[in-house]
Design a protein around this motif. Structure first.
Motif, mmCIF file in Angstrom:
data_model
loop_
_atom_site.group_PDB
_atom_site.id
_atom_site.type_symbol
_atom_site.label_atom_id
_atom_site.label_comp_id
_atom_site.label_asym_id
_atom_site.label_seq_id
_atom_site.Cartn_x
_atom_site.Cartn_y
_atom_site.Cartn_z
ATOM 1 N N SER A 1 -3.985 16.100 6.560
ATOM 2 C CA SER A 1 -3.411 17.143 7.403
ATOM 3 C C SER A 1 -2.309 17.906 6.666
ATOM 4 O O SER A 1 -2.240 19.135 6.735
ATOM 5 N N GLU A 2 -1.457 17.176 5.948
ATOM 6 C CA GLU A 2 -0.384 17.837 5.205
ATOM 7 C C GLU A 2 -0.931 18.714 4.086
ATOM 8 O O GLU A 2 -0.436 19.823 3.866
ATOM 9 N N VAL A 3 -1.929 18.220 3.375
ATOM 10 C CA VAL A 3 -2.529 19.026 2.311
ATOM 11 C C VAL A 3 -3.119 20.302 2.907
ATOM 12 O O VAL A 3 -2.917 21.406 2.391
ATOM 13 N N GLU A 4 -3.809 20.151 4.029
ATOM 14 C CA GLU A 4 -4.463 21.291 4.671
ATOM 15 C C GLU A 4 -3.476 22.316 5.219
ATOM 16 O O GLU A 4 -3.729 23.523 5.165
ATOM 17 N N THR A 5 -2.343 21.858 5.733
ATOM 18 C CA THR A 5 -1.403 22.772 6.387
ATOM 19 C C THR A 5 -0.235 23.204 5.498
ATOM 20 O O THR A 5 0.506 24.115 5.862
ATOM 21 N N ARG A 6 -0.089 22.559 4.317
ATOM 22 C CA ARG A 6 1.063 22.882 3.472
ATOM 23 C C ARG A 6 0.705 23.363 2.071
ATOM 24 O O ARG A 6 1.493 24.074 1.455
ATOM 25 N N TYR A 7 -0.453 22.959 1.560
ATOM 26 C CA TYR A 7 -0.807 23.303 0.178
ATOM 27 C C TYR A 7 -1.875 24.396 0.192
ATOM 28 O O TYR A 7 -3.007 24.159 0.602
ATOM 29 N N ILE B 1 3.085 18.297 -4.671
ATOM 30 C CA ILE B 1 2.087 17.278 -4.332
ATOM 31 C C ILE B 1 2.753 15.924 -4.173
ATOM 32 O O ILE B 1 2.447 15.169 -3.246
ATOM 33 N N LYS B 2 3.690 15.620 -5.057
ATOM 34 C CA LYS B 2 4.443 14.360 -4.963
ATOM 35 C C LYS B 2 5.118 14.240 -3.598
ATOM 36 O O LYS B 2 5.082 13.181 -2.972
ATOM 37 N N SER B 3 5.699 15.329 -3.114
ATOM 38 C CA SER B 3 6.409 15.284 -1.825
ATOM 39 C C SER B 3 5.473 14.971 -0.662
ATOM 40 O O SER B 3 5.897 14.438 0.365
ATOM 41 N N ILE B 4 4.202 15.289 -0.813
ATOM 42 C CA ILE B 4 3.228 14.990 0.243
ATOM 43 C C ILE B 4 2.842 13.513 0.235
ATOM 44 O O ILE B 4 2.652 12.903 1.286
ATOM 45 N N PHE B 5 2.769 12.905 -0.955
ATOM 46 C CA PHE B 5 2.243 11.546 -1.078
ATOM 47 C C PHE B 5 3.293 10.429 -1.027
ATOM 48 O O PHE B 5 3.032 9.370 -0.457
ATOM 49 N N VAL B 6 4.446 10.645 -1.634
ATOM 50 C CA VAL B 6 5.430 9.557 -1.740
ATOM 51 C C VAL B 6 5.922 9.147 -0.354
ATOM 52 O O VAL B 6 6.234 9.981 0.489
ATOM 53 N N GLY B 7 5.937 7.836 -0.142
ATOM 54 C CA GLY B 7 6.363 7.276 1.140
ATOM 55 C C GLY B 7 5.226 7.038 2.109
ATOM 56 O O GLY B 7 5.410 6.401 3.143
ATOM 57 N N LYS B 8 4.043 7.553 1.766
ATOM 58 C CA LYS B 8 2.876 7.339 2.623
ATOM 59 C C LYS B 8 2.158 6.064 2.190
ATOM 60 O O LYS B 8 2.341 5.572 1.088
ATOM 61 N N GLY C 1 0.797 -1.226 0.000
ATOM 62 C CA GLY C 1 0.000 0.000 0.000
ATOM 63 C C GLY C 1 0.826 1.271 0.000
ATOM 64 O O GLY C 1 0.276 2.372 0.020
ATOM 65 N N TYR C 2 2.159 1.149 -0.044
ATOM 66 C CA TYR C 2 2.995 2.344 -0.030
ATOM 67 C C TYR C 2 3.017 3.013 -1.395
ATOM 68 O O TYR C 2 3.106 2.347 -2.429
ATOM 69 N N ILE C 3 2.933 4.327 -1.380
ATOM 70 C CA ILE C 3 2.961 5.136 -2.598
ATOM 71 C C ILE C 3 4.425 5.357 -2.962
ATOM 72 O O ILE C 3 5.174 5.958 -2.191
ATOM 73 N N VAL C 4 4.828 4.837 -4.127
ATOM 74 C CA VAL C 4 6.227 4.929 -4.537
ATOM 75 C C VAL C 4 6.487 6.090 -5.492
ATOM 76 O O VAL C 4 7.638 6.516 -5.644
ATOM 77 N N ASP C 5 5.441 6.616 -6.118
ATOM 78 C CA ASP C 5 5.600 7.782 -6.976
ATOM 79 C C ASP C 5 4.234 8.449 -7.126
ATOM 80 O O ASP C 5 3.206 7.808 -6.921
#
Length: 112
Positions: free
Chosen positions: A76-82, A58-65, A40-44
Motif C-alpha cells: 500500500s505504501e509503495v502504491e500510494t507514495r512511490y 525506499i528505505k523509509s518504506i521498509f525499515v521497521g516493518k 522478521g523486522y527489517i532493520v535496514d
C-alpha cells in the motif's frame, strides 16, 4: 553500521522497465534488506537507484516493518507514495526477498 549476529542480509531481484535508467545501469532492480532472523523486522534497507534519494525513500518504506506480516502495508505504501517507474519492480523484488527469508527460516537452501 554493524549489524547484530541475529540479522541476515537478503537481496530481492526484479526486472524493471526497459526505459528505466536503473535498467540501463544495473540491468535489474535490486532491494537489499537486513532482517532480524527471529522477529522478521527489517532493520535496514537499500535499493538500486540512479540517485541516492531513491534508495533513502525506499528505505523509509521498509525499515521497521515485518517481512512476514506487513506485506500488504508495504504494498500500500509503495502504491500510494512511490511514483517512479520502478514501482512494480519494488514489489516483485520484495516478494523475492520474502521468499528467500522464508527459505532461511525453514533452514532450506536459498536460491541465490
Amino acid at each position: 553500521m554493524v549489524y547484530p549476529k541475529n540479522t541476515v542480509y537478503i537481496i530481492g531481484n526484479a526486472q524493471s522497465q526497459q526505459k528505466n535508467p536503473i535498467t540501463h545501469i544495473y540491468n535489474m532492480f535490486f532491494i537489499g534488506l537486513v532482517v532480524d532472523r527471529e522477529t522478521g523486522y527489517i532493520v535496514d534497507a537499500g535499493a538500486s537507484g540512479t540517485i541516492p534519494i531513491t534508495s533513502e525513500f525506499i528505505k523509509s518504506i521498509f525499515v521497521g516493518k515485518n517481512i512476514e506480516k506487513d506485506g500488504d502495508e508495504i504494498a500500500s505504501e509503495v502504491e500510494t507514495r512511490y511514483f517512479g517507474s520502478s514501482q512494480k519492480a519494488i514489489m516483485v523484488a520484495f516478494k523475492d526477498a520474502q521468499k528467500k527469508y522464508f527459505q532461511i527460516k525453514k533452514g532450506d537452501k536459498v536460491d541465490i
